[in-house]
Write a protein that holds these residues in place. Sequence first.
Motif, short mmCIF file in Angstrom:
data_model
loop_
_atom_site.label_atom_id
_atom_site.label_comp_id
_atom_site.label_asym_id
_atom_site.label_seq_id
_atom_site.Cartn_x
_atom_site.Cartn_y
_atom_site.Cartn_z
N ASP A 33 0.80 -1.22 0.00
CA ASP A 33 0.00 0.00 0.00
C ASP A 33 0.84 1.28 0.00
N VAL A 34 2.12 1.18 -0.25
CA VAL A 34 2.99 2.35 -0.29
C VAL A 34 3.50 2.56 -1.72
N PRO A 35 3.25 3.71 -2.32
CA PRO A 35 3.75 3.95 -3.68
C PRO A 35 5.25 4.24 -3.69
N THR A 36 5.91 3.74 -4.72
CA THR A 36 7.32 4.03 -4.96
C THR A 36 7.43 4.64 -6.34
N VAL A 37 8.25 5.69 -6.46
CA VAL A 37 8.35 6.44 -7.71
C VAL A 37 9.80 6.57 -8.12
N SER A 38 10.07 6.34 -9.41
CA SER A 38 11.38 6.61 -9.99
C SER A 38 11.20 7.43 -11.26
N HIS A 39 12.23 8.18 -11.61
CA HIS A 39 12.22 9.01 -12.81
C HIS A 39 13.33 8.49 -13.71
N LEU A 40 12.96 8.01 -14.92
CA LEU A 40 13.88 7.20 -15.70
C LEU A 40 13.76 7.45 -17.20
N PRO A 41 14.88 7.39 -17.93
CA PRO A 41 14.79 7.37 -19.38
C PRO A 41 14.36 5.99 -19.85
N ILE A 51 2.88 -2.65 -26.97
CA ILE A 51 3.69 -1.51 -26.54
C ILE A 51 4.57 -1.95 -25.39
N ARG A 52 5.84 -1.59 -25.45
CA ARG A 52 6.77 -1.92 -24.37
C ARG A 52 7.66 -0.71 -24.08
N LEU A 53 7.84 -0.43 -22.79
CA LEU A 53 8.86 0.50 -22.32
C LEU A 53 9.96 -0.31 -21.64
N SER A 54 11.21 0.08 -21.88
CA SER A 54 12.35 -0.60 -21.27
C SER A 54 13.29 0.43 -20.69
N GLY A 55 13.88 0.10 -19.54
CA GLY A 55 14.83 1.00 -18.90
C GLY A 55 15.57 0.27 -17.80
N HIS A 56 16.22 1.04 -16.93
CA HIS A 56 16.93 0.40 -15.81
C HIS A 56 17.01 1.34 -14.62
N TRP A 57 17.17 0.72 -13.46
CA TRP A 57 17.40 1.44 -12.20
C TRP A 57 18.84 1.24 -11.75
N ALA A 58 19.30 2.09 -10.85
CA ALA A 58 20.48 1.76 -10.06
C ALA A 58 20.12 0.57 -9.17
N ILE A 153 23.35 -1.99 -12.15
CA ILE A 153 22.00 -1.67 -12.58
C ILE A 153 21.13 -2.93 -12.68
N ILE A 154 19.83 -2.73 -12.69
CA ILE A 154 18.84 -3.78 -12.95
C ILE A 154 17.89 -3.25 -14.01
N GLY A 155 17.64 -4.04 -15.03
CA GLY A 155 16.79 -3.61 -16.12
C GLY A 155 15.33 -3.99 -15.93
N PHE A 156 14.46 -3.38 -16.72
CA PHE A 156 13.04 -3.73 -16.68
C PHE A 156 12.42 -3.60 -18.06
N HIS A 157 11.38 -4.37 -18.26
CA HIS A 157 10.45 -4.20 -19.37
C HIS A 157 9.07 -3.95 -18.77
N LEU A 158 8.35 -2.99 -19.29
CA LEU A 158 6.97 -2.73 -18.90
C LEU A 158 6.11 -2.96 -20.13
N ASP A 159 5.38 -4.08 -20.14
CA ASP A 159 4.51 -4.42 -21.27
C ASP A 159 3.14 -3.81 -21.03
N ILE A 160 2.76 -2.89 -21.90
CA ILE A 160 1.62 -2.01 -21.68
C ILE A 160 0.32 -2.67 -22.12
N ASP A 161 -0.69 -2.63 -21.24
CA ASP A 161 -2.02 -3.10 -21.61
C ASP A 161 -3.11 -2.06 -21.33
N GLU A 162 -2.73 -0.91 -20.77
CA GLU A 162 -3.68 0.19 -20.55
C GLU A 162 -3.03 1.48 -21.01
N VAL A 163 -3.71 2.19 -21.89
CA VAL A 163 -3.18 3.44 -22.44
C VAL A 163 -4.21 4.55 -22.25
#
Length: 216
Positions: A33-41, A51-58, A153-163
């Motif tokens: 129940d706690v939101p976490t936010v990152s700002h990423l290219p 639709i897919r977004l891909s990026g990485h975090w520290a 770093i750790i990478g991610f893919h976000l596969d979009i199903d709501e636009v």
Amino acid sequence: MYTPRAFTIDDPAALDRLIDANPFVTLVTVRDDVPTVSHLPVLYRRDDRGIRLSGHWARPNPQARHAGRALAIVHGPHAYVSPGVYPDKETAARVPTWNYAVAHLGGALRTFDDEAGLAGLVAALSHVQETRLGRDWAFEPERDDHRRQLRGIIGFHLDIDEVQVKFKLGQNHPAANVAAVATDLEGRSGDRERAVATLMRRHALPAADQGNEGER
């Protein structure tokens, strides 16, 4: 996201252009129940697979250990609109507002940390931006010092199903108001104001007089 019908954009090409111009997104996840936010290219892909977004975090970023549902917010240009610009400012008792473009992209978040996957991601992200600048830095997978950087770093893919794409550009105003605001923004010194004016001429002028007054 509250999106009156007049401000809803269903054109996939408009989303393409928005992310191409604004590839630095806000990524939101919720755990316990706690939101976490990152700002990423991010890298953006839209094709017959979806639709897919891909990026990485520290790697130390707590969000790098999240998975499941996530929301990416794409922030487009925005600008203050003075009611003094409207031709009908007195007869319609116009008030100040803000014009803007934004997209909310929801989907399934998946993380990865294999060297090959991270190397490909970093190479692709840097290639896009270096090409835009006319620069030539490139990730070199054959270099040990470059590969060692991937451990952080750790990478991610976000596969979009709501636009949801919202362009609040004065579509609910008479065409004369839209044109007056676009002209005013074009005369300002900021790039984002001029970007809003461009969107208004592309999207709002054809739709003027067809919306309702619910603006935000």
